[in-house]
Design a protein around this motif. Structure first.
Motif, short mmCIF file in Angstrom:
data_model
loop_
_atom_site.label_atom_id
_atom_site.label_comp_id
_atom_site.label_asym_id
_atom_site.label_seq_id
_atom_site.Cartn_x
_atom_site.Cartn_y
_atom_site.Cartn_z
N TRP A 76 0.85 -1.18 0.00
CA TRP A 76 0.00 0.00 0.00
C TRP A 76 0.89 1.23 0.00
O TRP A 76 1.89 1.28 0.71
CB TRP A 76 -0.92 -0.01 1.22
N GLY A 77 0.54 2.18 -0.82
CA GLY A 77 1.37 3.37 -0.90
C GLY A 77 0.67 4.47 -1.66
O GLY A 77 -0.54 4.45 -1.87
N GLN A 78 1.46 5.43 -2.10
CA GLN A 78 0.94 6.60 -2.78
C GLN A 78 1.59 6.70 -4.15
O GLN A 78 2.80 6.55 -4.30
CB GLN A 78 1.25 7.85 -1.95
N SER A 79 0.77 6.93 -5.17
CA SER A 79 1.29 7.05 -6.52
C SER A 79 1.90 8.43 -6.70
O SER A 79 1.81 9.30 -5.83
CB SER A 79 0.18 6.82 -7.54
N LYS A 80 2.51 8.66 -7.87
CA LYS A 80 3.15 9.94 -8.15
C LYS A 80 2.16 11.10 -8.18
O LYS A 80 2.51 12.23 -7.91
CB LYS A 80 3.90 9.87 -9.47
N ASN A 81 0.89 10.79 -8.52
CA ASN A 81 -0.10 11.87 -8.56
C ASN A 81 -0.83 12.06 -7.24
O ASN A 81 -1.77 12.83 -7.15
CB ASN A 81 -1.11 11.63 -9.70
N GLY A 82 -0.39 11.33 -6.18
CA GLY A 82 -0.95 11.55 -4.85
C GLY A 82 -2.05 10.59 -4.45
O GLY A 82 -2.52 10.67 -3.31
N ARG A 83 -2.50 9.74 -5.33
CA ARG A 83 -3.55 8.77 -4.97
C ARG A 83 -2.97 7.69 -4.08
O ARG A 83 -1.88 7.21 -4.30
CB ARG A 83 -4.13 8.11 -6.23
N ARG A 84 -3.75 7.32 -3.06
CA ARG A 84 -3.34 6.22 -2.19
C ARG A 84 -4.04 4.96 -2.63
O ARG A 84 -5.18 4.98 -3.04
CB ARG A 84 -3.69 6.52 -0.73
N GLY A 85 -3.33 3.84 -2.53
CA GLY A 85 -3.92 2.56 -2.89
C GLY A 85 -2.86 1.48 -3.00
O GLY A 85 -1.72 1.66 -2.58
N ARG A 86 -3.28 0.38 -3.59
CA ARG A 86 -2.37 -0.75 -3.74
C ARG A 86 -1.44 -0.54 -4.93
O ARG A 86 -1.87 -0.22 -6.03
CB ARG A 86 -3.19 -2.02 -3.95
N LEU A 87 -0.15 -0.76 -4.71
CA LEU A 87 0.83 -0.72 -5.77
C LEU A 87 1.27 -2.16 -6.04
O LEU A 87 1.58 -2.91 -5.11
CB LEU A 87 2.04 0.12 -5.37
N ILE A 88 1.31 -2.55 -7.31
CA ILE A 88 1.73 -3.90 -7.69
C ILE A 88 3.04 -3.80 -8.44
O ILE A 88 3.13 -3.07 -9.43
CB ILE A 88 0.66 -4.60 -8.56
N PHE A 89 4.05 -4.50 -7.97
CA PHE A 89 5.37 -4.51 -8.59
C PHE A 89 5.65 -5.90 -9.16
O PHE A 89 5.26 -6.90 -8.58
CB PHE A 89 6.46 -4.17 -7.55
N LEU A 90 6.38 -5.95 -10.26
CA LEU A 90 6.84 -7.22 -10.82
C LEU A 90 8.11 -7.64 -10.09
O LEU A 90 8.94 -6.80 -9.75
CB LEU A 90 7.14 -7.09 -12.30
N ILE A 91 8.26 -8.93 -9.86
CA ILE A 91 9.49 -9.45 -9.30
C ILE A 91 10.29 -10.01 -10.47
O ILE A 91 9.98 -11.08 -10.98
CB ILE A 91 9.21 -10.52 -8.23
N TYR A 92 11.28 -9.25 -10.92
CA TYR A 92 12.02 -9.61 -12.12
C TYR A 92 12.97 -10.78 -11.90
O TYR A 92 13.27 -11.52 -12.82
CB TYR A 92 12.79 -8.40 -12.65
N ASN A 93 13.48 -10.95 -10.70
CA ASN A 93 14.43 -12.03 -10.45
C ASN A 93 13.73 -13.24 -9.82
O ASN A 93 14.33 -13.98 -9.07
CB ASN A 93 15.58 -11.55 -9.56
N SER A 94 12.47 -13.44 -10.16
CA SER A 94 11.70 -14.56 -9.63
C SER A 94 12.31 -15.88 -10.08
O SER A 94 12.63 -16.05 -11.26
CB SER A 94 10.25 -14.47 -10.10
N PRO A 95 12.46 -16.84 -9.19
CA PRO A 95 13.00 -18.14 -9.60
C PRO A 95 12.07 -18.88 -10.56
O PRO A 95 12.50 -19.74 -11.30
CB PRO A 95 13.15 -18.91 -8.28
N ASN A 96 10.80 -18.52 -10.57
CA ASN A 96 9.84 -19.16 -11.47
C ASN A 96 10.01 -18.70 -12.91
O ASN A 96 9.48 -19.32 -13.82
CB ASN A 96 8.41 -18.91 -11.02
N LEU A 97 10.73 -17.61 -13.13
CA LEU A 97 10.94 -17.11 -14.48
C LEU A 97 12.37 -17.34 -14.94
O LEU A 97 12.89 -16.62 -15.79
CB LEU A 97 10.61 -15.61 -14.56
N SER A 98 13.03 -18.33 -14.37
CA SER A 98 14.41 -18.60 -14.76
C SER A 98 14.45 -19.08 -16.20
O SER A 98 13.48 -19.60 -16.73
CB SER A 98 15.02 -19.65 -13.85
N THR A 99 15.58 -18.91 -16.82
CA THR A 99 15.71 -19.28 -18.22
C THR A 99 16.21 -20.70 -18.41
O THR A 99 16.30 -21.17 -19.52
CB THR A 99 16.67 -18.33 -18.94
N THR A 100 16.53 -21.40 -17.32
CA THR A 100 16.97 -22.78 -17.46
C THR A 100 15.76 -23.69 -17.62
O THR A 100 14.75 -23.48 -16.96
CB THR A 100 17.79 -23.23 -16.24
N PRO A 101 15.83 -24.69 -18.49
CA PRO A 101 14.69 -25.57 -18.68
C PRO A 101 14.41 -26.38 -17.43
O PRO A 101 15.32 -26.76 -16.71
CB PRO A 101 15.10 -26.47 -19.85
#
Length: 136
Positions: A76-101
């Protein structure tokens, strides 16, 4: 008035996660497209309900599923325009998205391979082209 086309971007490894539901993969695609500008998504459950044509409980379960697979993080946080609410971030180094087969798929050399082509099909049909050439 010219309409712009919008596309969902999916990591090819995401599609191969075996226990992740198709709806979660689709929602992840929406989140990826919405996080491109600011690095986070500020979309509400109502927005996802409208896009996916599902109820709010389904959106909540799907977001929980993405968090369980460590693909997104919410706070929960505040966006750049001042709105409060839920922020969703991508986890780029997720082990589920590894490139190994996930598994080594070597061909089975013990069995003969029968490819599905017209030479292996048994039929009495004869084809003739407009040039007078016949083939089976």
């Amino acid at each position: 008035m010219e309409q712009t086309e919008h596309y969902l971007k999916l990591n090819s490894n995401l599609v191969e996660i075996p226990n992740l539901s198709p709806r979660a993969k689709l929602l992840y695609g929406f989140i990826v497209s919405l996080t491109q500008q600011n690095g986070y998504c500020f979309a509400t459950n109502a927005f996802f309900m409208k896009k996916l044509s599902v109820c709010e409980r389904t959106v909540t379960r799907t977001i929980t599923e993405l968090k369980k697979f460590n693909l997104i993080a919410c706070k929960w946080g505040q966006s750049k325009n001042g709105r409060r609410g839920r922020l969703i971030f991508l986890i780029y180094n997720s082990p589920n998205l590894s490139t190994t087969p996930s598994q080594n798929c070597l061909p089975n050399t013990d069995k003969p391979v029968c490819h599905n082509n017209k030479r292996n099909m048994k039929s009495n049909i004869s084809y003739e082209s407009k040039f007078g050439i016949k083939w089976d």
